[in-house]
Design an enzyme around this catalytic site. Structure first.
Site, mmCIF file in Angstrom:
data_model
loop_
_atom_site.group_PDB
_atom_site.id
_atom_site.type_symbol
_atom_site.label_atom_id
_atom_site.label_comp_id
_atom_site.label_asym_id
_atom_site.label_seq_id
_atom_site.Cartn_x
_atom_site.Cartn_y
_atom_site.Cartn_z
ATOM 1 N N GLU A 184 0.820 -1.219 0.000
ATOM 2 C CA GLU A 184 0.000 0.000 0.000
ATOM 3 C C GLU A 184 0.857 1.273 0.000
ATOM 4 O OE1 GLU A 184 -4.196 -1.327 2.123
ATOM 5 O OE2 GLU A 184 -2.640 -0.416 3.369
ATOM 6 N N GLU A 261 -6.910 -7.355 -0.298
ATOM 7 C CA GLU A 261 -7.378 -7.224 1.084
ATOM 8 C C GLU A 261 -8.849 -6.838 1.047
ATOM 9 O OE1 GLU A 261 -5.276 -4.753 3.831
ATOM 10 O OE2 GLU A 261 -3.297 -5.513 3.253
#
Length: 780
Positions: A184, A261
């Site tokens: 991320e 995710e």
């Protein structure tokens, strides 16, 4: 050759042939194809369960793996936590609880593939996002950037990871089908050269043939996306799935789609309500993805526990995470199926190629209760002092070569007049202040406190500051999170109408490690360091025992104590804090024994009464004991905007995605007030994220932001005003149902700023519930 020897040789050859055949049969190929992942040349949908090996006691690993398989998953997804494997620079540990290779082998044994995410940064609500504390001994280090020292340490660590796991990739007959590059990064910065170097390091570590990917949010994945990596999206329960993949489909129409995710729930923070997410929304999202051939990893499928000091903290501000990482996941903290599990299992069964799902395994152990017992053995806090140092200036924990624990700072005061203010710049994280051993007050970083009033005292009084460090920030730019006192300690008073500031010097500084060995030594010696004055508090080390006839998992109630750590039979169980919401600590039965069991509590505050504990059969994860509500509705903080002129007003468009409001001119002020006059639908207003832009057109840092006022907040759902700048697009401020419009949210930027625009993000779910329609923006 005699007949017996011939028979033995033949048997050996047959066994070898069988083993070889099994190895060949077990070998697979995995690649990124057009529109789909390909396993053995056939389309393959990844159905991954995120689980974290350090958050599960090793004796329970295989049970949790079987639970995931019985849920209908075909893959396990896991982080590799750098800081648990290299707790001191250059000293690597991949044994015992840290044996990630064995965890992967257990996955393969149970017919599961593996996705490995080796960082170096992992987030995961884990101490410093997985980065080792000792990196901060180099004070000018630039984390997650092309800092030469940082990159060299990353290279060395990933090389060790490669030694453990590269032989277990699918090309080598192992279960690992994909490896992630960084994590991320779009939420941290824009730096493709850095991400490229991490990719190269991962490849050079032995992962040059396995499929590599990177994950980000749909709003920022382009910023750091590399052409030769697979791109995956991260988003949560209730998200508009088509919208999340819309831009990716435009850029890579033939790429397979994957949510790396898909958040099943959320993590808990000290002082806030326990987080939950609706099961039906989670299952609906997975059903939709599977019906469209979209791969996913359910984060978390089993959350587990952040044992010891491994729980991190969120930012902006400082919001430390609790010990439990239950995450409202389908498999609960102690490994049992929840209601979510059974509902999801029904849906997953539809996508199992007509085969029956494996039966759900029984728990390794039952749950036991422990009658109340008293911790009668005691040693004062100072008995745990590891070392002391004399210093002209204050020093951080890292400068004294300690990673976790508490610090004690002591100096001699000048004569103190009434109304003198003590300023600690800054206390990381929970400071208790004493004068001549008497408690004066606390300074709590969670509440953004920095100062308190000192009592009048004569020259020569001893000032003592005890600071407990909690988890280092694991998300955003603030991960460079030094502990202890990070800058200075000053006194502010008024003398003859003038402000006087005294910078305190000449400190005695002591370290108090939070490990079990230190606690044992403190309880054995019980001596108080003679260089430091004793305190009037009951902080310190407490020890007691309980007996078991039958071993099982239990939940140790900590409500009689204040704040600190618990150790059971030498195992670091985790942090506790009386403010909640967590009031029990999960104790795995595999760490208990029949007969006598030992409990040691390090309490930096001290118990409220008798130091007692008991083990209960259910956890308490949602019980708050706060001094005041988390709401920001103090009437005195509400601005009078009746005669003010808005810098912008208008109507936001309906639907998902970022929208920008440009101001007519440069606006100066410290406070941003957003008035929500109506919504497109629903009787609740909601905002997921807010940014303001400076005169250069770039977004201003939100690190110093706090909520000044909110006329309405859904506190029970943790939808308070601070959610609009918590760096999480899936969380949001939401007003209470049925409260009257307009609604006002005021943000304190920390100092006066010049602004030219505001960026607004509605909720990410289908239809953007609570999407603001008519608005006015004020700067003052």
């Amino acid at each position: 050759m005699n007949k017996i020897l011939k028979t033995l040789c033949l048997a050996a050859l047959m066994a070898t042939a069988t083993t070889t055949a099994q190895a060949v049969e077990a070998q697979h190929t995995f690649e990124v194809g057009k529109g789909s992942f390909m396993l053995d040349g056939k389309p393959f949908v990844v159905k991954a369960a995120e689980v974290h090996y350090p958050r599960i006691p090793r004796p329970y690993w295989e049970h949790r793996i079987k639970m995931c398989k019985a849920l209908g998953m075909n893959t396990l997804c896991l982080y590799v936590f750098w800081n648990i494997h290299e707790q001191r620079e250059g000293e690597y540990d991949f044994t015992g609880q840290n044996d990630v290779a064995e965890f992967c082998r257990l996955a393969q044994k149970n017919g599961m593939f593996v996705i490995v995410r080796p960082g170096p940064y992992v987030c995961a609500e884990w101490e410093m996002g997985g980065l080792p504390w000792w990196l901060l001994k180099k004070k000018d280090i630039k984390l997650r950037e092309r800092d030469p020292y940082f990159m060299e340490r990353v290279r060395l660590f990933e090389k060790e990871v490669g030694k453990q796991l590269s032989s277990l990739t699918v090309e080598n007959g192992g279960p690992i089908i994909m490896v992630q590059v960084e994590n991320e990064y779009g939420s941290y910065g824009i730096d493709k050269p850095y991400v490229s170097k991490i990719r190269d390091i991962v490849k050079q570590s032995g992962f040059d043939k396995v499929a590599l990917f990177q994950c980000d949010w749909s709003s920022n994945f382009i910023n750091n996306g590399l052409d030769d990596l697979t791109w995956t999206m991260n988003f949560g329960t209730g998200a508009n799935i088509d919208e999340q993949f819309r831009r990716l489909k435009q850029l890579r129409p033939e790429a397979p789609l994957m949510c790396s995710e898909f958040w099943s729930g959320w993590f808990d923070k000290w002082g806030a309500r326990h987080e939950t997410r609706p099961a039906d929304d989670m299952v609906a999202g997975i059903d939709e993805m599977l019906s469209k051939g979209i791969s996913f990893s359910l984060y978390m499928t089993h959350g587990g526990t952040s044992f010891g000091h491994w729980a991190g903290a969120n930012s902006p501000g400082f919001a430390p995470d609790v010990t439990s990482y239950d995450y409202d996941a389908p498999i609960n903290e102690w490994g049992l199926p929840t209601g979510k599990y059974w509902i999801l299992r029904q849906t997953m069964a539809k996508y199992n190629d007509g085969k029956k799902l494996p039966s759900v395994p029984k728990a390794p152990m039952g749950i036991v209760a422990i009658p109340q017992f008293e911790l009668t053995d005691y040693a004062p806090l100072y008995a745990g002092i590891s070392k002391t140092e004399e210093s002209r200036n204050v020093k951080t924990m890292e400068e004294l070569d300690m990673g976790w624990g508490s610090m004690v700072y002591q100096t001699t005061l000048p004569a103190i007049a009434a109304n003198t203010v003590l300023n600690i710049n800054d206390a990381h994280d929970f400071a208790q202040v004493y004068v001549d051993g008497k408690y004066v007050g606390k300074i709590d970083r969670v509440k953004n406190e920095k100062s308190l009033l000192l009592p009048a005292s004569a020259k020569g009084a001893k000032l003592t500051i005890v600071i407990e460090a909690m988890g280092r920030i694991n998300f955003g730019r603030a991960i460079k999170d030094f502990k202890g006192i990070t800058q200075s300690v000053t006194l502010t008073s008024e003398v003859d109408g003038h402000e006087q500031i005294i910078d305190l010097k000449n400190w005695t500084i002591a370290t108090l490690p939070d490990d079990y060995a230190t606690a044992q030594e403190a309880l054995q010696n019980k001596s108080v360091n003679s260089n430091l004055s004793t305190l009037t508090s009951q902080s310190g080390y407490y020890r007691g025992t309980f007996n078991l006839k039958k071993v099982g998992d239990t939940f140790l109630n900590t409500e009689a104590f204040g704040k600190g750590q618990v150790y059971v039979n030498g195992h670091a169980i985790g942090r506790f804090w009386s403010i909640g919401p967590q009031q029990t600590l999960y104790v795995p039965g595999c760490w208990l024994k029949k007969g006598k069991n030992e409990v040691v509590v390090l309490d930096v505050v001290g118990p409220k009464g008798k130091p007692t504990m008991f083990g209960q059969t259910t956890p308490e994860l949602d019980k708050l004991n706060l001094e005041k509500s988390n709401k920001h509705n103090n009437p005195g903080d509400r601005p009078d905007l009746n005669s003010a002129t808005p810098v912008a007003q208008g109507t936001f468009a309906a639907g998902n995605g970022w929208q920008t409001v440009k101001f007519g001119a440069v606006a100066k002020g410290r406070y941003v007030a957003i008035e929500c006059r109506s919504t497109h639908a629903a009787d609740q207003a909601a905002i997921a994220e807010i940014y303001v832009k400076g005169t250069d057109g770039n977004r201003l840092s939100r690190e110093p932001w706090t909520v000044k006022y909110a006329d309405s907040e859904n506190e029970m759902g943790n939808h308070t005003g601070d959610k609009v700048f918590d760096l999480q697009e899936s969380t949001y401020w939401q007003t209470q149902r049925g409260s009257d419009f307009p609604h006002l949210l005021v943000i304190d930027l920390g100092s006066e700023q010049q602004m030219t625009a505001l960026d607004y993000l509605p909720r990410a779910e289908q239809g953007a519930p609570g999407n603001v329609k008519e608005y006015q923006v004020y700067i003052y």
